[in-house]
Design an enzyme around this catalytic site. Structure first.
Site, PDB file in Angstrom:
ATOM      1  N   ARG A  15       0.833  -1.201   0.000  1.00 50.40           N
ATOM      2  CA  ARG A  15       0.000   0.000   0.000  1.00 50.40           C
ATOM      3  C   ARG A  15       0.868   1.252   0.000  1.00 50.40           C
ATOM      4  O   ARG A  15       2.065   1.201   0.260  1.00 50.40           O
ATOM      5  CB  ARG A  15      -0.915   0.008   1.233  1.00 50.40           C
ATOM      6  CG  ARG A  15      -2.021  -1.024   1.200  1.00 50.40           C
ATOM      7  CD  ARG A  15      -2.774  -1.092   2.516  1.00 50.40           C
ATOM      8  NE  ARG A  15      -1.960  -1.681   3.584  1.00 50.40           N
ATOM      9  CZ  ARG A  15      -2.379  -1.861   4.840  1.00 50.40           C
ATOM     10  NH1 ARG A  15      -3.588  -1.468   5.195  1.00 50.40           N
ATOM     11  NH2 ARG A  15      -1.591  -2.426   5.739  1.00 50.40           N
ATOM     12  N   LYS A  75       1.910   1.879   7.458  1.00 50.86           N
ATOM     13  CA  LYS A  75       2.281   1.075   8.616  1.00 50.86           C
ATOM     14  C   LYS A  75       3.270   1.821   9.510  1.00 50.86           C
ATOM     15  O   LYS A  75       3.908   2.786   9.091  1.00 50.86           O
ATOM     16  CB  LYS A  75       2.886  -0.255   8.175  1.00 50.86           C
ATOM     17  CG  LYS A  75       1.896  -1.164   7.448  1.00 50.86           C
ATOM     18  CD  LYS A  75       0.702  -1.531   8.313  1.00 50.86           C
ATOM     19  CE  LYS A  75       1.068  -2.444   9.446  1.00 50.86           C
ATOM     20  NZ  LYS A  75      -0.111  -2.796  10.291  1.00 50.86           N
ATOM     21  N   TYR A  94      -0.700   4.252  10.888  1.00 49.14           N
ATOM     22  CA  TYR A  94      -1.072   3.240  11.879  1.00 49.14           C
ATOM     23  C   TYR A  94       0.149   2.974  12.756  1.00 49.14           C
ATOM     24  O   TYR A  94       1.242   2.726  12.247  1.00 49.14           O
ATOM     25  CB  TYR A  94      -1.490   1.931  11.206  1.00 49.14           C
ATOM     26  CG  TYR A  94      -2.820   1.977  10.500  1.00 49.14           C
ATOM     27  CD1 TYR A  94      -4.006   2.202  11.201  1.00 49.14           C
ATOM     28  CD2 TYR A  94      -2.906   1.757   9.131  1.00 49.14           C
ATOM     29  CE1 TYR A  94      -5.232   2.225  10.555  1.00 49.14           C
ATOM     30  CE2 TYR A  94      -4.125   1.782   8.475  1.00 49.14           C
ATOM     31  CZ  TYR A  94      -5.286   2.013   9.185  1.00 49.14           C
ATOM     32  OH  TYR A  94      -6.494   2.033   8.538  1.00 49.14           O
ATOM     33  N   HIS A  96      -0.331   1.271  16.375  1.00 45.78           N
ATOM     34  CA  HIS A  96      -0.607   0.109  17.232  1.00 45.78           C
ATOM     35  C   HIS A  96       0.468  -0.036  18.310  1.00 45.78           C
ATOM     36  O   HIS A  96       1.065  -1.095  18.495  1.00 45.78           O
ATOM     37  CB  HIS A  96      -0.725  -1.170  16.395  1.00 45.78           C
ATOM     38  CG  HIS A  96      -1.821  -1.122  15.371  1.00 45.78           C
ATOM     39  ND1 HIS A  96      -3.160  -1.154  15.713  1.00 45.78           N
ATOM     40  CD2 HIS A  96      -1.779  -1.038  14.019  1.00 45.78           C
ATOM     41  CE1 HIS A  96      -3.900  -1.096  14.614  1.00 45.78           C
ATOM     42  NE2 HIS A  96      -3.086  -1.022  13.583  1.00 45.78           N
ATOM     43  N   GLU A 118      -5.410   4.601  14.070  1.00 44.15           N
ATOM     44  CA  GLU A 118      -6.350   3.674  14.719  1.00 44.15           C
ATOM     45  C   GLU A 118      -7.029   4.246  15.944  1.00 44.15           C
ATOM     46  O   GLU A 118      -7.994   3.655  16.446  1.00 44.15           O
ATOM     47  CB  GLU A 118      -5.645   2.358  15.081  1.00 44.15           C
ATOM     48  CG  GLU A 118      -4.644   2.445  16.223  1.00 44.15           C
ATOM     49  CD  GLU A 118      -3.245   2.848  15.779  1.00 44.15           C
ATOM     50  OE1 GLU A 118      -2.327   2.788  16.618  1.00 44.15           O
ATOM     51  OE2 GLU A 118      -3.058   3.223  14.597  1.00 44.15           O
ATOM     52  N   ASP A 270      -2.581  -7.057  15.098  1.00 40.15           N
ATOM     53  CA  ASP A 270      -1.935  -5.742  15.210  1.00 40.15           C
ATOM     54  C   ASP A 270      -1.976  -5.198  16.628  1.00 40.15           C
ATOM     55  O   ASP A 270      -1.145  -4.389  17.013  1.00 40.15           O
ATOM     56  CB  ASP A 270      -2.611  -4.733  14.272  1.00 40.15           C
ATOM     57  CG  ASP A 270      -1.951  -4.696  12.892  1.00 40.15           C
ATOM     58  OD1 ASP A 270      -0.823  -5.183  12.767  1.00 40.15           O
ATOM     59  OD2 ASP A 270      -2.575  -4.186  11.957  1.00 40.15           O
TER      60      ASP A 270
END
Length: 371
Positions: A15, A75, A94, A96, A118, A270
């Site tokens: 991505r 990511k 993101y 996490h 998130e 995740d």
């Protein structure tokens, strides 16, 4: 503002955080965009398309980090990126954090501004930047689970929908949120017998109203989980606590009650996973077997369908990214409560409770840093 878009370097992550259409929007607002060469190729966007939209192509990830005031990613940064991050540089991606203590400490030590997709949250508790990837991951969980049920891939050798004269497979979905709803709908569409569990009775009532007749709702507790895993061929973990570790609903001792060749797909990996025996895997090596049970725990499932995933993600992230660029992160977060909840780390301070609790770190009131 100067925007940087590095190429994703996590294993099999295809991505990209910004499309050429997104570059056009940033340029319209007077911002400068730098994109690392080939950053969009995995999603089907060539460097020439970015240049046509007004971006400048840079040859290396180091060059992008060096020049950018705001880094937009998909990511979390991996270890090789840590030293590239500058003090007070805004990272919008993101993260996490609650599933990675080394990442948390690395961002604190770099004194970055970490705004996590998130944990951006609307007043109704929905997570607008997690929803599109949850929709993709929920649907993919059934695709992948059905594939790994095949005998050559060490599954039970069961076709989800069965055939005339042969019963369909039983699918158990833990969690009735976006992931669980999409997984249940996809499994039902393939003809499986589906059970979806949740601890919210209002949510179960809603799901009971909208789901097909081959989807049953059951209240989630340990007793019910233990009973249903005995008969399920595919189990999907779809539990999320925003910004915090997922609870272990399936423990190691429960594996012995499952049929050999049962497939577990933990979409919550995740956030640490809701299956105790879960550990993050990659698209290169997506599965492993414990006690004859197949575990599929790929941490970036949507990365396997990057064209769809990139468009779905950037549709959601771009309006927020424009606010950050137009106003600066501090003013944007003061004026938008949804963005403010996305702040996890500011400089060397943790400002999100789920992250502080996960690693026993002091929590700083975000309001004091935004004042």
């Amino acid at each position: 503002m100067i925007i940087g878009v590095p190429k994703e370097i996590k294993n099999n992550e295809n991505r990209v955080a910004l499309t050429p259409a997104g570059v056009t929007e940033f340029k319209k607002h007077g911002h400068t965009v730098y994109v690392q060469t080939s950053a969009g190729e995995g999603s089907g966007f060539a460097d020439a398309e970015y240049e046509k939209a007004g971006a400048t192509i840079l040859p290396s990830i180091e060059a992008v980090y060096e020049i950018a005031e705001m880094i937009i990613k998909v990511k979390e940064p991996i270890e090789s990126e840590y030293t590239l991050i500058k003090e007070n540089q805004l990272l919008f991606t993101y993260f996490h954090f609650a599933s990675s203590e080394p990442l948390t400490h690395a961002m604190i030590s770099r004194k970055a501004i970490c705004l996590a997709y998130e944990t951006v949250e609307k007043a109704d508790r929905s997570l607008p930047l997690l929803v599109p990837m949850s929709e993709v991951a929920g649907r993919m969980a059934i695709h992948e689970g059905a594939k790994y049920l095949e005998k050559p891939l060490k599954g039970r050798g069961i076709l989800l929908g069965g055939v005339p004269g042969v019963r369909p497979a039983n699918v158990l979905v833990l969690g009735g949120g976006v992931v669980g709803m999409q997984a249940a709908r996809m499994a039902a569409g393939l003809g499986a017998n589906v059970t979806i569990m949740d601890v919210s009775l209002p949510r179960l009532r809603y799901l009971n109203e909208i789901m097909p007749a081959n989807v049953n709702t059951v209240y989630s507790n340990e007793y019910n989980i233990r009973e249903h895993i005995k008969h399920a061929s595919l189990i999907v973990g779809a539990v999320l606590i925003p910004g915090a570790k997922a609870p272990h609903l399936i423990t190691r001792d429960m594996l012995k009650d499952m049929n050999p060749g049962t497939v577990l797909v933990d979409v919550a990996v995740d956030q640490g996973g809701c299956i105790e025996t879960c550990k993050p895997t990659t698209h290169e090596n997506p599965t492993y077997i414990i006690d004859d049970v197949v575990h599929y725990c790929v941490a970036n499932m949507p990365g396997a369908v990057p064209y769809t995933s990139t468009l779905a993600l950037t549709n959601a992230t771009l309006p927020y990214a424009l606010q950050l660029a137009n106003k600066g992160w501090a003013k944007a977060c003061r004026e938008n409560a949804e963005l403010k909840l996305g702040l996890n780390v500011i400089g060397d301070k943790v400002v999100y409770k789920g992250v502080a609790d996960a690693w026993g770190l002091p929590l700083t009131d975000v309001e004091t840093l935004l004042a």
